[in-house]
Design a protein around this motif. Structure first.
Motif, PDB file in Angstrom:
ATOM      1  N   LEU A 126      34.259  35.289  40.630  1.00  0.00           N
ATOM      2  CA  LEU A 126      34.188  36.250  39.543  1.00  0.00           C
ATOM      3  C   LEU A 126      35.027  35.762  38.369  1.00  0.00           C
ATOM      4  N   PRO A 127      34.759  36.239  37.175  1.00  0.00           N
ATOM      5  CA  PRO A 127      35.607  35.875  36.036  1.00  0.00           C
ATOM      6  C   PRO A 127      36.983  36.511  36.168  1.00  0.00           C
ATOM      7  N   TRP A 128      37.887  36.063  35.299  1.00  0.00           N
ATOM      8  CA  TRP A 128      39.278  36.490  35.401  1.00  0.00           C
ATOM      9  C   TRP A 128      39.432  38.011  35.293  1.00  0.00           C
ATOM     10  N   SER A 129      38.751  38.638  34.357  1.00  0.00           N
ATOM     11  CA  SER A 129      38.921  40.077  34.127  1.00  0.00           C
ATOM     12  C   SER A 129      38.460  40.890  35.332  1.00  0.00           C
ATOM     13  N   LEU A 130      37.311  40.532  35.905  1.00  0.00           N
ATOM     14  CA  LEU A 130      36.818  41.289  37.047  1.00  0.00           C
ATOM     15  C   LEU A 130      37.676  41.060  38.290  1.00  0.00           C
ATOM     16  N   LEU A 131      38.186  39.842  38.439  1.00  0.00           N
ATOM     17  CA  LEU A 131      39.054  39.560  39.584  1.00  0.00           C
ATOM     18  C   LEU A 131      40.350  40.357  39.490  1.00  0.00           C
ATOM     19  N   TYR A 132      40.928  40.425  38.290  1.00  0.00           N
ATOM     20  CA  TYR A 132      42.163  41.215  38.114  1.00  0.00           C
ATOM     21  C   TYR A 132      41.864  42.701  38.280  1.00  0.00           C
ATOM     22  N   ALA A 133      40.665  43.135  37.905  1.00  0.00           N
ATOM     23  CA  ALA A 133      40.292  44.534  38.116  1.00  0.00           C
ATOM     24  C   ALA A 133      40.252  44.876  39.598  1.00  0.00           C
ATOM     25  N   LEU A 134      39.774  43.935  40.432  1.00  0.00           N
ATOM     26  CA  LEU A 134      39.792  44.164  41.876  1.00  0.00           C
ATOM     27  C   LEU A 134      41.216  44.277  42.397  1.00  0.00           C
ATOM     28  N   VAL A 135      42.111  43.454  41.870  1.00  0.00           N
ATOM     29  CA  VAL A 135      43.526  43.543  42.263  1.00  0.00           C
ATOM     30  C   VAL A 135      44.095  44.916  41.920  1.00  0.00           C
ATOM     31  N   ALA A 136      43.856  45.358  40.670  1.00  0.00           N
ATOM     32  CA  ALA A 136      44.387  46.644  40.228  1.00  0.00           C
ATOM     33  C   ALA A 136      43.801  47.798  41.048  1.00  0.00           C
ATOM     34  N   LEU A 137      42.496  47.746  41.307  1.00  0.00           N
ATOM     35  CA  LEU A 137      41.857  48.804  42.078  1.00  0.00           C
ATOM     36  C   LEU A 137      42.389  48.853  43.504  1.00  0.00           C
ATOM     37  N   GLY A 138      42.604  47.691  44.121  1.00  0.00           N
ATOM     38  CA  GLY A 138      43.145  47.665  45.479  1.00  0.00           C
ATOM     39  C   GLY A 138      44.544  48.239  45.552  1.00  0.00           C
ATOM     40  N   LEU A 139      45.399  47.877  44.598  1.00  0.00           N
ATOM     41  CA  LEU A 139      46.763  48.410  44.595  1.00  0.00           C
ATOM     42  C   LEU A 139      46.772  49.923  44.344  1.00  0.00           C
ATOM     43  N   TRP A 140      45.882  50.396  43.505  1.00  0.00           N
ATOM     44  CA  TRP A 140      45.818  51.842  43.255  1.00  0.00           C
ATOM     45  C   TRP A 140      45.349  52.593  44.510  1.00  0.00           C
ATOM     46  N   LEU A 141      44.348  52.037  45.197  1.00  0.00           N
ATOM     47  CA  LEU A 141      43.894  52.667  46.433  1.00  0.00           C
ATOM     48  C   LEU A 141      44.997  52.700  47.484  1.00  0.00           C
ATOM     49  N   ALA A 142      45.754  51.629  47.574  1.00  0.00           N
ATOM     50  CA  ALA A 142      46.859  51.597  48.531  1.00  0.00           C
ATOM     51  C   ALA A 142      47.899  52.651  48.198  1.00  0.00           C
ATOM     52  N   HIS A 143      48.180  52.813  46.909  1.00  0.00           N
ATOM     53  CA  HIS A 143      49.163  53.822  46.491  1.00  0.00           C
ATOM     54  C   HIS A 143      48.664  55.232  46.785  1.00  0.00           C
ATOM     55  N   ARG A 144      47.391  55.498  46.528  1.00  0.00           N
ATOM     56  CA  ARG A 144      46.844  56.825  46.759  1.00  0.00           C
ATOM     57  C   ARG A 144      46.738  57.154  48.249  1.00  0.00           C
TER      58      ARG A 144
END
Length: 598
Positions: A126-144
């Motif tokens: 994936l491109p850089w932006s979408l890959l970082y979006a997956l990182v952010a989404l995973g960390l948010w799910l873990a926090h929730r």
């Protein structure tokens, strides 16, 4: 436009008000619910204040929403720039590869982005932006997911359900964290290996971190400035936004919070009082006590009415409060005693009504200038005066006794109603207990005590939390914008409604400590004893017999029944109760103990 200033209320500086104000910064869901109840549904009057002034809570909620929306706009701009940079880099890569004269279309760029371009992403799918979006989404799910068990326990769910939610949350947390760390490691490895042709894959995450850092810093400044335990008592809370909408809203809420009257729905009349305790009541015939001179028993005092009975109960409770204030630090020294009218719904909060007589207690106004809003002090006084002795089914007057204990964390409310029609005396007592404010709201003091942070520590925290904060802020802002926050500007005529929720009850838990439960029980029993004493004095003062009353006094404690006088017979309580009588010469006045489970 200047803001709308907040009036002071007797509960404006309570601990419960402070914690609810802090809660709107800590919980986006609670923040949206505050705005929904107070702004979106302007047709609903507020519930009776139970130790909380909702105006500063609303002011902080609107302020937090404003910060949230501004942050979401900045985040959206950064993410758009991040994605646009990926598109431009991919377009440039395809143009170089296909030749200057090649016709590179948007569909070609999109296909290359989704399939992965080795020259652009270093082998990443994936491109850089979408890959970082997956990182952010995973960390948010873990926090929730980490707080699901705590939320289940706070909601008062059974322990097995709470443990299951806690276990599921932990499993989801581990899975989401592993997912996020995998892609985060991949992202950093490619970035440090020099796979990026330009520095934008490092600059945009840094920009997102700075935006999230600024958002968190603004929230922390608000908590320290207005809502810390050291500043709340004297700090002037932020005003409401300017404009006629919030001016009218402020005036309506202030009038409703100060009025000893509330509208109710038949299905849930006592909104915001908490969990219902064990109600108790008794009925007895009023028998006159003969006098030697042959005069009427109540010749000087008049017949016993509900108003007169309540007037005899109130001094008993006032004496209890004064005694507690003189002799110690018991919370009974702050006992609140007042009368409140419960009025059936169907009247708009600003509808003008004409005060009528006992036969027609209230009629809708048809342009009469003397009409008053239902919560106007003159209207409330008329309802209190007319309804206390009418014994109506709809309009009801209660003596409300309230104790705010443990710094307003435990609220005990006892409602008392008296009937004296048909030479009968009927006493009804309804106790309620409202639990403490949520634990995560109460933890704001521990959080604020660690502030201000050093720059290195704040920077590390921002780097660690920025992805999750960015996603959470964006989702919360979308939820806010999706709502109908500004329906007050609409010309649509709202349908009159009743209070549907209490903000204090929405932020409450049902988990009382052992000491809190002991105190709540003590307050209820003490108040009930004073109520019984007041009724006894009222009967004596108006010349009625008290023997039957003494026999009908029920002190409910774990299902047991105390009988003031009994000679012979047997008593049993509970579904499996069993009583037998044997003549053993039991002295009158002894308690008959129940046999079987109560």
């Amino acid at each position: 436009m200047p803001g709308v200033s907040l009036p002071e209320h007797r509960y404006s500086r309570t601990e419960a008000t402070r914690l609810l104000c802090a809660g709107v910064y800590l919980d986006a869901g609670f923040r949206r619910r505050v705005i929904e109840e107070l702004v979106d549904h302007r047709e609903r009057p507020v519930a009776p204040p139970n130790g909380v002034d909702v105006l500063p809570v609303l002011s902080h909620a609107l302020r937090a929403v404003g910060q949230e929306v501004r942050t979401a706009r900045l985040l959206l701009a950064v993410w758009a720039g991040f994605l646009l940079s990926d598109v431009l880099m991919c377009w440039d890569s395809l143009s170089d590869r296909w030749g200057v004269d090649a016709d590179v279309g948007s569909a070609d760029v999109l296909t290359a982005l989704l399939q992965g371009d080795d020259r652009l992403t270093g082998g990443m799918p994936l491109p850089w932006s979408l890959l970082y979006a997956l990182v952010a989404l995973g960390l948010w799910l873990a926090h929730r997911a980490g707080g699901k068990g705590a939320v289940a326990r706070a909601a008062g769910l059974p322990d097995p359900v709470a443990k299951a939610a806690d276990g599921a949350g932990s499993l989801l947390t581990w899975a989401a964290t592993g997912f996020a760390l995998f892609y985060w490691y991949w992202y950093l490895s490619c970035l440090l290996a020099g796979e990026a042709q330009t520095p934008y894959p490092a600059l945009f995450p840094l920009a997102l971190t700075l935006v999230a850092w600024a958002h968190q810093s603004a929230q922390r400044r608000s908590l320290c400035r207005w809502l810390s335990r050291w500043t709340f008592a004297d700090a002037r809370q932020p005003d409401l936004p300017g404009g006629p909408l919030f001016e009218d809203l402020r005036d309506d809420i202030r009038r409703e919070q100060e009025a000893f009257l509330t509208l109710y729905d038949d299905d849930s009349p006592f909104v915001g009082l908490g969990d219902r305790g064990t109600p108790w009541s008794f009925a007895m015939e009023l028998r006159e006590r003969p006098r030697p001179d042959g005069a009427l028993p109540h010749q000087n005092t008049g017949p016993l009415t509900a108003h007169a009975a309540l007037a005899m109960i109130e001094p008993q409770l006032t004496g209890l409060r004064e005694s507690a204030a003189r002799t110690g630090k018991d919370r009974l020294r702050d006992l609140e005693i007042d009368r409140i009218v419960y009025l059936p719904g169907g009247v708009a909060r600003d509808e003008e009504l004409e005060i009528g007589g006992a036969a027609a207690p209230v009629t809708r106004s048809t342009g009469h200038r003397g009409g008053l809003p239902v919560h106007d002090p003159a209207q409330v006084a008329a309802h209190l005066r007319e309804a206390v002795d009418e014994g109506g089914e709809g309009r009801r007057v209660f003596l409300r006794v309230r104790v705010g204990a443990w710094h307003e964390q435990i609220v005990v409310t006892v409602l008392v109603r008296v009937h004296t029609q048909g030479r009968m005396l009927v006493l009804e007592v309804e106790p309620y207990v409202l639990g403490p404010v949520r634990k995560d709201f109460r933890a704001v003091d521990t959080f604020v005590d660690r502030l201000p942070e050093t720059w290195p520590r704040a920077a590390l925290r921002a780097l660690r939390h920025a992805p999750a904060v960015g996603v959470g802020t964006g989702i919360a802002a979308l939820g806010t914008l999706r709502g109908t926050r500004f329906t007050g500007w609409s010309d649509r005529e709202p349908i009159p409604d009743v209070p549907r929720a209490s903000l204090r009850a929405l932020a409450a838990t049902r988990q009382l400590t052992v000491f809190q439960r002991m105190d709540a029980t003590r307050y209820v029993k003490t108040v009930q004893e004073r109520i019984v004493g007041g009724v006894r004095e009222a009967l004596k003062a108006h010349g009625y017999r008290t023997e039957e009353f003494e026999q009908h006094v029920y002190q409910l404690s774990g299902g047991s029944v105390f009988i003031g006088a009994m000679s012979g017979g047997a008593v049993a309580t509970g579904s499996n109760g069993r009583a037998t009588h044997t003549h053993q010469g039991t002295a009158p006045g002894n308690a008959a103990a129940p046999q079987g489970g109560a």
